[in-house]
Design a protein around this motif. Structure first.
Motif, mmCIF file in Angstrom:
data_model
loop_
_atom_site.group_PDB
_atom_site.id
_atom_site.type_symbol
_atom_site.label_atom_id
_atom_site.label_comp_id
_atom_site.label_asym_id
_atom_site.label_seq_id
_atom_site.Cartn_x
_atom_site.Cartn_y
_atom_site.Cartn_z
ATOM 1 N N THR A 5 0.861 -1.172 0.000
ATOM 2 C CA THR A 5 0.000 0.000 0.000
ATOM 3 C C THR A 5 0.899 1.224 0.000
ATOM 4 N N ALA A 6 0.742 2.074 -1.010
ATOM 5 C CA ALA A 6 1.518 3.308 -1.102
ATOM 6 C C ALA A 6 0.695 4.449 -0.534
ATOM 7 N N VAL A 7 1.249 5.121 0.468
ATOM 8 C CA VAL A 7 0.602 6.300 1.047
ATOM 9 C C VAL A 7 1.312 7.516 0.468
ATOM 10 N N VAL A 8 0.597 8.292 -0.325
ATOM 11 C CA VAL A 8 1.192 9.341 -1.148
ATOM 12 C C VAL A 8 0.867 10.717 -0.599
ATOM 13 N N ASN A 9 1.900 11.549 -0.485
ATOM 14 C CA ASN A 9 1.694 12.980 -0.272
ATOM 15 C C ASN A 9 1.550 13.613 -1.648
ATOM 16 N N ALA A 31 6.262 -7.385 -11.866
ATOM 17 C CA ALA A 31 6.884 -8.508 -11.164
ATOM 18 C C ALA A 31 5.856 -9.389 -10.462
ATOM 19 N N GLY A 32 4.589 -8.979 -10.465
ATOM 20 C CA GLY A 32 3.530 -9.776 -9.862
ATOM 21 C C GLY A 32 3.056 -9.294 -8.510
ATOM 22 N N ALA A 33 3.606 -8.189 -8.025
ATOM 23 C CA ALA A 33 3.180 -7.662 -6.732
ATOM 24 C C ALA A 33 1.875 -6.892 -6.873
ATOM 25 N N GLU A 34 1.086 -6.908 -5.809
ATOM 26 C CA GLU A 34 -0.143 -6.106 -5.778
ATOM 27 C C GLU A 34 0.167 -4.764 -5.134
ATOM 28 N N ASP A 52 -3.855 1.138 9.046
ATOM 29 C CA ASP A 52 -4.870 0.252 8.481
ATOM 30 C C ASP A 52 -4.239 -0.753 7.521
ATOM 31 N N ALA A 53 -3.340 -0.285 6.653
ATOM 32 C CA ALA A 53 -2.690 -1.184 5.702
ATOM 33 C C ALA A 53 -1.837 -2.214 6.423
ATOM 34 N N GLY A 54 -1.105 -1.776 7.444
ATOM 35 C CA GLY A 54 -0.284 -2.706 8.209
ATOM 36 C C GLY A 54 -1.108 -3.774 8.894
ATOM 37 N N GLU A 55 -2.265 -3.385 9.431
ATOM 38 C CA GLU A 55 -3.140 -4.350 10.099
ATOM 39 C C GLU A 55 -3.701 -5.372 9.122
ATOM 40 N N ARG A 56 -3.732 -5.009 7.837
ATOM 41 C CA ARG A 56 -4.193 -5.942 6.801
ATOM 42 C C ARG A 56 -3.048 -6.769 6.228
ATOM 43 N N GLY A 57 -1.871 -6.676 6.841
ATOM 44 C CA GLY A 57 -0.745 -7.510 6.446
ATOM 45 C C GLY A 57 0.000 -7.035 5.223
ATOM 46 N N ARG A 58 -0.130 -5.750 4.883
ATOM 47 C CA ARG A 58 0.514 -5.223 3.694
ATOM 48 C C ARG A 58 1.804 -4.488 4.055
ATOM 49 N N ALA A 59 2.780 -4.517 3.152
ATOM 50 C CA ALA A 59 3.939 -3.637 3.280
ATOM 51 C C ALA A 59 3.489 -2.234 2.902
ATOM 52 N N VAL A 60 4.000 -1.226 3.610
ATOM 53 C CA VAL A 60 3.539 0.151 3.411
ATOM 54 C C VAL A 60 4.670 1.000 2.856
ATOM 55 N N LEU A 61 4.382 1.741 1.786
ATOM 56 C CA LEU A 61 5.342 2.643 1.174
ATOM 57 C C LEU A 61 4.941 4.088 1.466
ATOM 58 N N THR A 79 5.320 -2.178 15.057
ATOM 59 C CA THR A 79 4.246 -3.051 14.569
ATOM 60 C C THR A 79 4.753 -4.261 13.805
ATOM 61 N N GLY A 80 6.015 -4.251 13.347
ATOM 62 C CA GLY A 80 6.540 -5.327 12.524
ATOM 63 C C GLY A 80 6.148 -5.239 11.066
ATOM 64 N N THR A 81 5.437 -4.195 10.665
ATOM 65 C CA THR A 81 5.031 -4.015 9.270
ATOM 66 C C THR A 81 6.235 -3.606 8.425
ATOM 67 N N PRO A 82 6.500 -4.272 7.297
ATOM 68 C CA PRO A 82 7.578 -3.821 6.413
ATOM 69 C C PRO A 82 7.273 -2.432 5.851
ATOM 70 N N PHE A 83 8.284 -1.571 5.878
ATOM 71 C CA PHE A 83 8.126 -0.164 5.500
ATOM 72 C C PHE A 83 9.116 0.177 4.398
ATOM 73 N N GLY A 84 8.618 0.776 3.327
ATOM 74 C CA GLY A 84 9.477 1.212 2.230
ATOM 75 C C GLY A 84 9.270 2.680 1.914
ATOM 76 N N ILE A 85 10.210 3.257 1.183
ATOM 77 C CA ILE A 85 10.171 4.682 0.847
ATOM 78 C C ILE A 85 10.353 4.857 -0.660
ATOM 79 N N VAL A 86 9.510 5.703 -1.238
ATOM 80 C CA VAL A 86 9.710 6.192 -2.598
ATOM 81 C C VAL A 86 9.980 7.688 -2.462
ATOM 82 N N PRO A 87 11.251 8.110 -2.503
ATOM 83 C CA PRO A 87 11.582 9.514 -2.220
ATOM 84 C C PRO A 87 11.002 10.449 -3.281
ATOM 85 N N ALA A 88 10.295 11.498 -2.812
ATOM 86 C CA ALA A 88 9.670 12.421 -3.755
ATOM 87 C C ALA A 88 9.494 13.806 -3.151
ATOM 88 N N GLY A 89 10.348 14.177 -2.193
ATOM 89 C CA GLY A 89 10.177 15.451 -1.515
ATOM 90 C C GLY A 89 11.312 16.409 -1.763
#
Length: 293
Positions: A5-9, A31-34, A52-61, A79-89
């Motif tokens: 799940t990508a959370v975008v500013n 690559a087959g990822a959702e 919310d995305a983490g509670e649904r078992g998704r990695a969050v960007l 929380t143990g949720t995998p966290f990624g960054i797409v730098p755009a600031g």
């Protein structure tokens, strides 16, 4: 295969965070990822989306700059949720500290294939923030004022906005008398700023704490004492490389908990956002965030 799940500013960098996500999103899906995309209306909304995305078992960007990166990463801390960054600031300082590539293909490979790395986060408490968690640094003084100016700059972007904000802040700044307590030991300090750094970078690539590490369970506390303004401008220039730490006007301490107080209302910021005044307490949360890097 990870689900993201990508959370975008949508206003990151003065343009659209979505534009930075497009190339990476295509590669993830090929690559087959959702991947689902959520647009934040505010930092509080971004936190809710991330949890919310983490509670649904998704990695969050986090897609944007240091503000939304710190906000989303802070929400996922512990929380143990995998966290990624797409730098755009404007600054992307936490992504820089992680050594994340700017090439979309290289970034997509990291998000798809790399195991999460545990890194430290910072719990912040003050009269305004009963409790919040950030990633990069907490800074109190002329740099917080400079960052506030940079955030409101309309004609300048990136490093230029931070440099112009710094010039504007320094010209009107009066030295502050600080009381800095590190792991129970109090230090009096009169000067320009106190920075509690988890990441070595802030202010769009300035190397405020060259020896800071994201996974050592410590904050590097950088204190710049009172000096002539001309010297401070020279010191600002040295922040490009971290050479400022060799000056006698700069003192560095290390600790896991810091409280910063001052003799007048002094602004402080965290991860690029400035909305409060001292006093503030910052505490390391060791290895609390699992980062794809």
């Amino acid at each position: 295969m990870r689900q993201f799940t990508a959370v975008v500013n949508p206003t990151a960098g003065g343009s659209t965070g979505a534009a930075a996500l497009l190339a990476v999103a295509r590669l993830l899906r090929e690559a087959g990822a959702e991947l689902e995309t959520e647009y934040s209306r505010s930092l509080a909304h971004a936190r809710d989306l991330a949890r919310d995305a983490g509670e649904r078992g998704r990695a969050v960007l986090a897609v944007g700059g240091d503000g939304i990166t710190g906000c989303v990463g802070g929400a996922l801390s512990g929380t143990g949720t995998p966290f990624g960054i797409v730098p755009a600031g404007r600054g992307n300082d936490f992504a820089r500290a992680l050594g994340l590539p700017t090439d979309p293909a290289a970034l997509a490979r990291i998000l798809l294939d790399h195991a999460p790395r545990p890194v430290d986060t910072i719990e912040v408490r003050s009269a305004v923030h009963d409790r919040t968690v950030v990633l990069g640094s907490v800074y109190a003084g002329v740099d917080a004022l400079a960052n506030r100016h940079a955030n409101h700059a309309r004609l300048l972007r990136g490093t230029a906005s931070y440099y112009a904000g710094g010039l504007r802040a320094v010209t009107t700044w009066r030295p502050v008398r600080y009381r800095v307590t590190v792991d129970g030991e109090t230090h009096d300090h009169t000067g320009y700023t106190v920075v509690a750094a988890n990441s070595g970078y802030y202010g769009s690539g300035r190397v405020i704490a060259p020896d800071a590490r994201l996974d050592d369970g410590l904050l590097d506390i950088v204190m710049i004492r009172e000096a002539p303004r001309r010297l401070f401008f020279a010191l600002m220039n040295e922040l490009k490389t971290g050479a400022h730490v060799h000056r006698p006007e700069v003192r560095i301490l290390r600790g896991s908990r810091i409280r910063i107080e001052a003799d007048r209302p002094v602004p402080y910021g965290a991860d690029g956002e400035v909305d409060a005044v001292l006093p503030v307490t910052a505490t390391v949360l060791p290895g609390a965030l699992d980062v794809l890097c």
